[in-house]
Scaffold this motif. Structure first.
Motif, mmCIF file in Angstrom:
data_model
loop_
_atom_site.group_PDB
_atom_site.id
_atom_site.type_symbol
_atom_site.label_atom_id
_atom_site.label_comp_id
_atom_site.label_asym_id
_atom_site.label_seq_id
_atom_site.Cartn_x
_atom_site.Cartn_y
_atom_site.Cartn_z
ATOM 1 N N HIS A 95 37.133 38.320 36.324
ATOM 2 C CA HIS A 95 36.835 39.768 36.302
ATOM 3 C C HIS A 95 35.443 40.041 36.851
ATOM 4 C CE1 HIS A 95 35.586 43.666 34.722
ATOM 5 N NE2 HIS A 95 34.694 43.050 33.972
ATOM 6 N N SER A 96 34.469 39.228 36.468
ATOM 7 C CA SER A 96 33.091 39.412 36.935
ATOM 8 C C SER A 96 32.998 39.218 38.448
ATOM 9 C CB SER A 96 32.160 38.427 36.221
ATOM 10 O OG SER A 96 32.178 38.637 34.826
ATOM 11 N N ILE A 97 33.670 38.181 38.959
ATOM 12 C CA ILE A 97 33.658 37.930 40.404
ATOM 13 C C ILE A 97 34.318 39.080 41.161
ATOM 14 C CG2 ILE A 97 34.574 36.450 42.232
ATOM 15 C CD1 ILE A 97 34.245 34.087 40.364
ATOM 16 N N LYS A 102 33.972 43.828 44.587
ATOM 17 C CA LYS A 102 34.323 45.230 44.808
ATOM 18 C C LYS A 102 33.065 46.084 44.920
ATOM 19 C CE LYS A 102 37.963 47.878 45.258
ATOM 20 N NZ LYS A 102 38.952 47.622 46.323
ATOM 21 N N GLU A 103 32.056 45.757 44.136
ATOM 22 C CA GLU A 103 30.793 46.506 44.217
ATOM 23 C C GLU A 103 30.156 46.346 45.598
ATOM 24 O OE1 GLU A 103 26.316 46.654 42.193
ATOM 25 O OE2 GLU A 103 27.840 45.293 41.389
ATOM 26 N N VAL A 104 30.157 45.123 46.111
ATOM 27 C CA VAL A 104 29.621 44.882 47.453
ATOM 28 C C VAL A 104 30.397 45.687 48.485
ATOM 29 C CG1 VAL A 104 29.331 43.141 49.263
ATOM 30 C CG2 VAL A 104 28.715 42.598 46.902
ATOM 31 N N GLU A 105 31.729 45.717 48.333
ATOM 32 C CA GLU A 105 32.563 46.484 49.265
ATOM 33 C C GLU A 105 32.205 47.975 49.220
ATOM 34 O OE1 GLU A 105 37.142 48.072 49.506
ATOM 35 O OE2 GLU A 105 36.797 46.102 48.589
ATOM 36 N N PHE A 106 32.071 48.525 48.014
ATOM 37 C CA PHE A 106 31.742 49.951 47.885
ATOM 38 C C PHE A 106 30.367 50.252 48.474
ATOM 39 C CE2 PHE A 106 34.692 50.353 43.995
ATOM 40 C CZ PHE A 106 35.727 50.797 44.799
ATOM 41 N N ARG A 107 29.398 49.387 48.195
ATOM 42 C CA ARG A 107 28.037 49.636 48.704
ATOM 43 C C ARG A 107 27.999 49.512 50.235
ATOM 44 N NH1 ARG A 107 24.715 50.467 44.619
ATOM 45 N NH2 ARG A 107 25.100 49.520 42.585
ATOM 46 N N GLU A 172 33.789 61.809 51.630
ATOM 47 C CA GLU A 172 34.045 60.361 51.538
ATOM 48 C C GLU A 172 32.945 59.672 50.740
ATOM 49 O OE1 GLU A 172 34.736 56.492 54.470
ATOM 50 O OE2 GLU A 172 34.630 58.524 55.308
ATOM 51 N N GLN A 173 31.715 60.096 50.953
ATOM 52 C CA GLN A 173 30.596 59.498 50.228
ATOM 53 C C GLN A 173 30.704 59.786 48.725
ATOM 54 O OE1 GLN A 173 26.850 60.369 51.999
ATOM 55 N NE2 GLN A 173 25.641 59.357 50.433
ATOM 56 N N LYS A 174 31.085 61.003 48.364
ATOM 57 C CA LYS A 174 31.253 61.348 46.953
ATOM 58 C C LYS A 174 32.368 60.531 46.325
ATOM 59 C CE LYS A 174 29.520 66.104 47.174
ATOM 60 N NZ LYS A 174 29.870 67.551 47.035
ATOM 61 N N THR A 175 33.450 60.343 47.064
ATOM 62 C CA THR A 175 34.577 59.548 46.556
ATOM 63 C C THR A 175 34.164 58.104 46.301
ATOM 64 O OG1 THR A 175 36.193 60.934 47.718
ATOM 65 C CG2 THR A 175 36.914 58.737 47.050
ATOM 66 N N ILE A 176 33.449 57.530 47.258
ATOM 67 C CA ILE A 176 33.007 56.139 47.104
ATOM 68 C C ILE A 176 32.023 56.017 45.944
ATOM 69 C CG2 ILE A 176 31.828 54.209 48.224
ATOM 70 C CD1 ILE A 176 32.794 55.351 50.912
ATOM 71 N N ASN A 181 30.738 54.146 40.533
ATOM 72 C CA ASN A 181 30.302 54.435 39.167
ATOM 73 C C ASN A 181 31.375 54.053 38.155
ATOM 74 O OD1 ASN A 181 27.807 55.423 39.962
ATOM 75 N ND2 ASN A 181 28.551 57.510 40.200
ATOM 76 N N ASP A 182 32.643 54.316 38.501
ATOM 77 C CA ASP A 182 33.745 53.917 37.609
ATOM 78 C C ASP A 182 33.789 52.401 37.459
ATOM 79 O OD1 ASP A 182 34.467 56.546 37.294
ATOM 80 O OD2 ASP A 182 36.116 56.481 38.743
ATOM 81 N N LEU A 183 33.588 51.707 38.562
ATOM 82 C CA LEU A 183 33.595 50.239 38.528
ATOM 83 C C LEU A 183 32.484 49.704 37.630
ATOM 84 C CD1 LEU A 183 34.656 47.511 39.874
ATOM 85 C CD2 LEU A 183 32.732 47.788 41.433
ATOM 86 N N LEU A 184 31.276 50.239 37.806
ATOM 87 C CA LEU A 184 30.137 49.765 37.012
ATOM 88 C C LEU A 184 30.308 50.109 35.532
ATOM 89 C CD1 LEU A 184 27.195 50.730 39.423
ATOM 90 C CD2 LEU A 184 28.235 48.480 39.079
ATOM 91 N N ARG A 185 30.927 51.257 35.261
ATOM 92 C CA ARG A 185 31.149 51.659 33.878
ATOM 93 C C ARG A 185 32.199 50.771 33.212
ATOM 94 N NH1 ARG A 185 31.723 56.476 34.873
ATOM 95 N NH2 ARG A 185 33.986 56.604 35.032
ATOM 96 N N GLU A 186 33.213 50.356 33.973
ATOM 97 C CA GLU A 186 34.288 49.536 33.429
ATOM 98 C C GLU A 186 33.892 48.073 33.257
ATOM 99 O OE1 GLU A 186 37.735 50.039 32.454
ATOM 100 O OE2 GLU A 186 36.742 51.950 32.106
#
Length: 231
Positions: A95-97, A102-107, A172-176, A181-186
């Protein structure tokens, strides 16, 4: 109402599974206890323990000490609990990996969108200035020039096209940003292993605590009658 049994023991479901498990309030309905035990036992039965390694041995030794201190006396129950906790450790690791990938992809997508917005703004301004310049030249010429007229029209269209893309890029920027933020919160950064040992050993019937009733036979019982209740 959703309960912990609606989720499977996978890296994708680990955050919800962990939070619901950590939020269990006893007593819970006997039906929920049986469902939870079935889910966990099935996962443990299918799990193949990792190859022996220093980090694995160190983790198991720490678990054995903690499990013993929590009053799990049966060797069979202790081994079963260690296997379950090792499974959760592997799932959390994956899960951490996955979460960090996914965070790298979003950024990366955010950076690309920001660069695209800057380019559209810059090129739009250049096209607008070109359109203004050719329009002035067109107006100043004594005779019509199809080349100047064409350049004016093309520059005007390009300016409109570049500026027209800005709202789309902003959305698109707001969506990403929301997805990030959802990813980091989860994300579950750290696991409370002592809490898991306590909750799982009670839930699986590996220990009993004076004054703590794990399940209630009365289906109309309200205070903790669902595994979705949180502390």
């Amino acid at each position: 109402m959703e309960t912990i049994t609606h989720y499977t023991l996978t890296p994708a479901h680990f955050p919800k599974f962990y939070r619901l498990l950590s939020g269990l309030r006893f007593p819970i309905r006997v039906a929920d206890v049986l469902e939870l035990r079935a889910v966990l036992n099935e996962a443990v039965d299918k799990y193949e323990e990792p190859d022996d390694s220093p980090s694995y041995r160190e983790f198991v030794e720490a678990l054995e000490t903690a499990i013993h201190s929590f009053g799990v006396e049966s060797r069979r129950h202790a081994d079963r609990l260690i296997k379950l906790l090792t499974l959760l450790r592997d799932i959390h690791y994956q899960h951490s990996i996955d979460s960090r990938d996914k965070e790298v992809e979003f950024r990366t997508r955010l950076e690309d969108t920001q660069l695209a917005r800057k380019r559209s703004t810059r090129y739009g301004l250049v096209a607008m200035l070109a359109a203004i310049g050719t329009a002035i030249s067109w107006a100043a010429m004594p005779k019509e020039s199809w080349m100047i007229k064409g350049l004016t029209l093309v520059s005007s269209y390009l300016a409109w096209d570049f500026f027209h893309s800005l709202p789309t890029l902003d959305r698109e920027q707001k969506t990403i940003n929301k997805e990030l933020n959802d990813l980091l919160r989860e994300r579950i950064s750290n696991v409370d292993w002592k809490m898991l040992i306590h909750k799982l050993s009670l839930l699986m019937g590996y220990k009993k605590v004076s004054g703590v009733e794990v399940f209630n036979m009365d289906e109309d019982f309200e205070p903790g009658n669902s595994t979705s209740h949180l502390h």
